[in-house]
Design an enzyme around this catalytic site. Structure first.
Site, PDB file in Angstrom:
ATOM      1  N   ALA A 199       0.818  -1.215   0.000  1.00  0.00           N
ATOM      2  CA  ALA A 199       0.000   0.000   0.000  1.00  0.00           C
ATOM      3  C   ALA A 199       0.852   1.265   0.000  1.00  0.00           C
ATOM      4  CB  ALA A 199      -0.935  -0.006   1.209  1.00  0.00           C
ATOM      5  N   GLN A 213      -6.109  -0.763   5.838  1.00  0.00           N
ATOM      6  CA  GLN A 213      -6.687  -1.431   7.008  1.00  0.00           C
ATOM      7  C   GLN A 213      -8.097  -1.957   6.764  1.00  0.00           C
ATOM      8  OE1 GLN A 213      -5.424  -2.413   9.800  1.00  0.00           O
ATOM      9  NE2 GLN A 213      -3.442  -1.395   9.677  1.00  0.00           N
ATOM     10  N   HIS A 240      -0.961  -8.045   3.279  1.00  0.00           N
ATOM     11  CA  HIS A 240      -0.533  -8.510   4.610  1.00  0.00           C
ATOM     12  C   HIS A 240      -1.403  -7.991   5.750  1.00  0.00           C
ATOM     13  CE1 HIS A 240       1.723  -5.081   6.555  1.00  0.00           C
ATOM     14  NE2 HIS A 240       1.626  -4.618   5.333  1.00  0.00           N
ATOM     15  N   THR A 277       9.726  -7.604 -12.739  1.00  0.00           N
ATOM     16  CA  THR A 277       9.201  -8.967 -12.776  1.00  0.00           C
ATOM     17  C   THR A 277       8.164  -9.154 -11.676  1.00  0.00           C
ATOM     18  OG1 THR A 277      11.285  -9.812 -13.654  1.00  0.00           O
ATOM     19  CG2 THR A 277       9.816 -11.405 -12.604  1.00  0.00           C
ATOM     20  N   CYS A 295       5.017   1.104  11.126  1.00  0.00           N
ATOM     21  CA  CYS A 295       5.815   1.739  10.080  1.00  0.00           C
ATOM     22  C   CYS A 295       6.632   2.910  10.590  1.00  0.00           C
ATOM     23  CB  CYS A 295       4.910   2.197   8.936  1.00  0.00           C
ATOM     24  SG  CYS A 295       4.004   0.844   8.162  1.00  0.00           S
TER      25      CYS A 295
END
Length: 375
Positions: free
Chosen positions: A71, A180, A202, A242, A326
């Site tokens: 994100a 979220q 995740h 890739t 974070c």
């Protein structure tokens, strides 16, 4: 062994997600860009299936889904990618809020340093950004409105549909950081007035390292996003490199399971929250944003309890946090709680507990006892 109560930072993986990732790691491991043989075609088919699954969560076409590393990258692409268009149209005003994730605020700060005008909306004491405040600040120069779906620290769900109503008929692009809430709170993201949606796997029981920017068409035209990186032309030229097929396939499965099971998951999380509120109810506690928050999140302060001391005291019982993962490498007071006008002591004492439908038994009485002993 501690029970894990930091699912807003990252969730465990669903077993079905692990199974499909193993398939595309051990067996169907080819490069999705290898079009000259059947191995590459199998990988490409997996990517396109996942693209469709991710788009289905918000009822959009698979061609609208651009895979990213998460994100954070999706937010950067949505915000910085509009710079050239904004300059060409002489519309250099951006509206966002003081409670956004740093992955939104910092790219916007970059544009501010390049001459963009930024309006930073303030939340009320419940952590909600008012649609009325948004309406007051819109101008004919506004090119972008970027407001989150659910706050990562408090879990507070923002009124996206009301923002969309305010923006109806306005030319500004509406970007939502849905890291979220994507796959958990389904209805609001179906609103077609939302042009850009950032999401990741995740936070949804999928793998780390994969996310998406969803770019909805408006009057058959996509948002005029320019790439931030170059070299290969993958993902409609917006994100070269890739493709990590195993991660993308895992994200797709996580999205599919979210559509199937989000109601049951939410009910399970609400039952956990009810037990938490009951166990913690005897403490001198102040909740931050519980009235309109994700079922899986509690943010609170207890009079006389320091969050760092509480985290240490709870080791071996529960793994909890006191803010965004974070920004936790060097602890600074939460910009979210500061914007909500909490006192210094409330901010210093704030704890975030977050769980999911897979969370094992939580010893709430033990948690309450430890917190009470720290007063």
């Amino acid at each position: 062994m501690s029970v894990y109560l930091d699912c807003n930072a990252t969730t465990p993986l669903e077993p079905q997600v692990i199974d499909i990732m193993r398939q595309y790691t051990e067996y169907d491991f080819a490069n999705a860009g290898s079009r000259t043989h059947e191995f590459g075609n199998i990988a490409k088919s997996a990517v396109e299936k996942a693209r469709e699954q991710v788009g289905m969560v918000v009822d959009t076409d698979k061609s609208d889904v651009i895979f990213t590393s998460g994100a954070t990258e999706a937010n950067n692409l949505a915000i910085l990618g509009l710079e050239m268009y904004a300059n060409s149209e002489d519309r250099r005003h951006i509206i966002t809020s003081a409670i956004e994730h740093k992955a939104v605020l910092e790219p916007i700060e970059v544009l501010a340093s390049r001459g963009f005008e930024i309006t930073l909306l303030q939340p009320n004491e419940s952590g909600v950004i008012s649609p009325y405040d948004l309406a007051k600040t819109l101008t004919d120069k506004t090119v972008l409105v970027s407001l989150m779906q659910a706050n990562n620290e408090t879990g507070v769900i923002q009124p996206l549909e009301e923002y969309a109503s305010v923006l109806e008929g306005h030319e500004a692009y509406f970007h939502v950081d849905a890291a979220q809430g994507y796959g958990k709170e389904i209805t609001a993201l179906l609103n077609r007035r939302i042009d850009l949606i950032s999401c990741c796997a995740h936070k949804l029981y999928g793998p780390k390292g994969i996310g998406a920017l969803i770019t909805r068409r408006r009057k058959y035209k996509r948002p005029p996003i320019e790439p931030l990186m170059y070299g290969g032309g993958q993902e409609r030229g917006l994100r070269p490199g890739t493709l990590p097929v195993h991660q993308i396939a895992g994200f797709g499965k996580a999205a599919e399971l979210a559509i199937q099971n989000h109601t049951e998951r939410k009910d399970a999380c609400l039952k956990i929250k009810q037990k938490a509120l009951l166990a913690l109810g005897s403490l001198p506690i102040k909740y931050h944003g519980t009235s309109n928050a994700l079922a899986s999140t509690l943010n609170f302060s207890i009079d006389g309890v320091n969050s760092e001391a509480a985290i240490i005291a709870l080791k071996g019982i529960a793994a909890v946090s006191n803010g965004s993962a974070c920004t936790s490498s060097s602890y600074t007071p939460s910009h979210v709680l500061q914007a909500m006008r909490l006192s210094d002591s409330e901010i210093e004492g704030a704890l975030r507990l977050s769980w999911c439908h897979m969370t094992d038994f939580i010893p709430w009485d033990d948690i309450a006892r430890v917190l009470d002993s720290l007063r």
